[in-house]
Design a protein around this motif. Structure first.
Motif, PDB file in Angstrom:
ATOM      1  N   VAL A   1       3.191  62.549   9.974  1.00  0.00           N
ATOM      2  CA  VAL A   1       2.073  61.730   9.485  1.00  0.00           C
ATOM      3  C   VAL A   1       0.758  62.487   9.615  1.00  0.00           C
TER       4      VAL A   1
ATOM      5  N   GLU B   1      -0.265  65.411   7.199  1.00  0.00           N
ATOM      6  CA  GLU B   1      -0.660  65.028   5.841  1.00  0.00           C
ATOM      7  C   GLU B   1      -2.149  64.702   5.743  1.00  0.00           C
TER       8      GLU B   1
ATOM      9  N   HIS C   1      -5.510  57.092  11.429  1.00  0.00           N
ATOM     10  CA  HIS C   1      -4.614  57.530  10.353  1.00  0.00           C
ATOM     11  C   HIS C   1      -3.154  57.292  10.738  1.00  0.00           C
TER      12      HIS C   1
ATOM     13  N   LYS D   1      -2.132  53.583  10.661  1.00  0.00           N
ATOM     14  CA  LYS D   1      -1.898  53.017   9.323  1.00  0.00           C
ATOM     15  C   LYS D   1      -0.437  53.122   8.905  1.00  0.00           C
ATOM     16  N   PHE D   2       0.266  54.143   9.428  1.00  0.00           N
ATOM     17  CA  PHE D   2       1.622  54.417   8.973  1.00  0.00           C
ATOM     18  C   PHE D   2       2.694  54.074  10.003  1.00  0.00           C
ATOM     19  N   LEU D   3       2.343  54.084  11.294  1.00  0.00           N
ATOM     20  CA  LEU D   3       3.307  53.814  12.357  1.00  0.00           C
ATOM     21  C   LEU D   3       2.798  52.682  13.237  1.00  0.00           C
TER      22      LEU D   3
END
Length: 494
Positions: free
Chosen positions: A406, A409, A450, A453-455
């Motif tokens: 993650v 990126e 950041h 937001k994904f995990l």
């Protein structure tokens, strides 16, 4: 393999090492003489300490023809480290590049410089013994990034089964050339000498890697294929960005040795659209590659709108012929697609045997890699990290790769490593060590947000630390233990 190469094309250039050029016939003659030098020494083992080039294929085949096992040792170690490894091998003849001779000290039964060995080989009484296929051919020390290096024993059968199972004999075109810059003490450096010779491909050696020298050699020697480790790929991409150069002969570029961030892979694909990229995954204990993400796989995954297909760009592909894989849970059960567990492998090329320890294969011949992995529905293999690297925070197991994938990126991140450090409240705290993108001053809170937001929240780094570069060994493998020690020392200084 060398005899086959000579019988097919004795006058073909086998290797280029600076000003030195040897045909297959000349390499074979030197190997016969070199075997005579080895046999006359009465040593039980052959050790090489040096940067490679012509010495690597010569010593591989000369040792085999003398019926002795061969071990190239990491010349980047301290003198004490080199001598300790030599001391673990039985009655060795040590052959060393002159610049490293002082490192050897009193280790070894007899010591010859590479120049002395090359001078003695042409006039020595030749030896050409055909070894027992099950005898040990190569002994390689593991990198020891988390523990003391282990001596991996690879038999003639292990190595030849890998070569004959993955390479077609004499399949290369007359103009094909391979650029070899991986170090001789790495399994990829051993197999580069055998696989390219077996295919009939000229070997061009670059003993001391430099990105611009690499680009120049590709152009000058009309290189068609090359293998690099991630740190090398990163530097090559940077060099091509700074000074674009067309490399029209380069058809295939393989990378491996450790995980490569997807942004780097995508950038390489864009810079070299005519090149077929190959991600090769393997271990010392498996005689090199056990899974490959092919050029077609790269093209299919790159920019694919289908999420599952695009995700495969981050995989290591599918198993090579002759290799079986299983993903097992903590209870030993075989897991299905999409389930994460430890990777086990089986096949003729798999040794799994260590000097002084013995075989680690189970009763059915399966080897525990200690890599945490997953197979998708189409049989693509994803490596998520080492079992030793798992972070246990508040009783929850967290794979560093999950966060690294993650973070890398984010446009402000060039490279990242996530580690666990001791914490009185959680057992371990999550620390992300980030190398910023060029010309950027990242904000730690922005990077933590950041990830969030994904995990899920428990995966958010407790701390973000910035550095100029991550510690790696010569094959590009991340030295997590060194990162953790550096963090511990930094905390102790506060």
């Amino acid at each position: 393999m060398l005899e086959m190469a000579v019988s097919g094309h004795p006058e073909r250039i086998a290797l280029v090492d600076g000003p030195n050029r040897l045909t297959t016939a000349e390499l074979s003659e030197l190997a016969d003489g070199g075997a005579g030098v080895i046999a006359a020494s009465d040593a039980e083992h052959v050790v090489y300490v040096g940067s490679g080039g012509v010495m690597q294929p010569l010593l591989i085949f000369a040792s085999a023809r003398a019926g002795r096992a061969y071990t190239p040792i990491n010349y980047r170690l301290s003198a004490e480290g080199v001598q300790e490894l030599i001391g673990r091998l039985p009655d060795p003849l040590v052959i060393v590049d002159e610049r490293y001779r002082e490192m050897i000290g009193d280790a070894g039964k007899r010591v010859l410089s590479s120049e002395e060995f090359l001078a003695a080989a042409p006039t020595a009484e030749p030896a050409a013994e055909f070894a027992d296929p099950e005898a040990v051919a190569i002994v390689l020390f593991t990198s020891g990034t988390t523990s003391k290096p282990k001596a991996v024993e690879l038999s003639h059968a292990n190595l030849t089964s890998y070569i004959t199972g993955t390479v077609e004999f004499d399949s290369a075109d007359d103009t094909d050339a391979a650029l070899i810059c991986v170090p001789p003490y790495h399994i990829a450096g051993v197999n580069a000498a055998m696989s390219n010779l077996y295919a009939g491909r000229k070997m061009v050696y670059l003993a001391n890697f430099d990105a611009r020298d690499w680009v120049r050699l590709v152009a000058d020697e009309k290189v068609t294929t090359a293998t690099v480790v991630p740190t090398m790929l990163d530097r090559i991409v940077t060099a091509l960005e700074q000074e674009p150069v067309e490399l029209p002969t380069l058809r295939n570029l393989a990378y491996g040795g450790s995980k490569v961030g997807l942004p780097l892979v995508r950038k390489a694909l864009q810079l070299l659209p005519h090149v077929g990229f190959v991600n090769a995954y393997g271990l010392t204990e498996t005689s090199s590659t056990i899974a490959v993400l092919t050029p077609e796989d790269h093209r299919t995954a790159h920019g694919n709108p289908d999420e599952a297909a695009a995700k495969r760009l981050g995989s290591v592909g599918q198993p090579v012929p002759g290799i079986e894989v299983q993903i097992r849970g903590d209870d030993g059960s075989v897991l299905g697609p999409g389930e994460v567990g430890e990777l086990f492998v089986r096949g003729e090329q798999v040794s799994g045997k260590y000097t002084g320890i013995g075989s680690m294969l189970d009763e059915q011949g399966w080897f525990p890699t200690k890599d945490i992995a997953m197979l998708d529905d189409a049989g693509y293999l994803f490596i998520t990290g080492r079992s030793d690297d798992t972070i246990i925070r508040g009783g929850e197991n967290i794979a560093p790769a999950e966060l690294e994938d993650v973070l890398v990126e984010h446009p402000h991140v060039h490279q990242v490593a996530v580690v666990g450090v001791e914490d009185p409240q959680w057992g371990q705290a999550i620390v992300a060590v980030v190398v910023p993108a060029a010309g950027v001053d990242p904000d730690a809170d922005e990077l933590r947000e950041h990830v969030r937001k994904f995990l899920r929240g428990s995966r958010t780094p407790d701390r973000v630390v910035f550095c100029d570069e991550l510690p790696t060994n010569a094959t590009g493998k991340l030295l997590r233990r060194e990162i953790i020690e550096n963090l511990r020392d930094a905390n102790a200084d506060k």
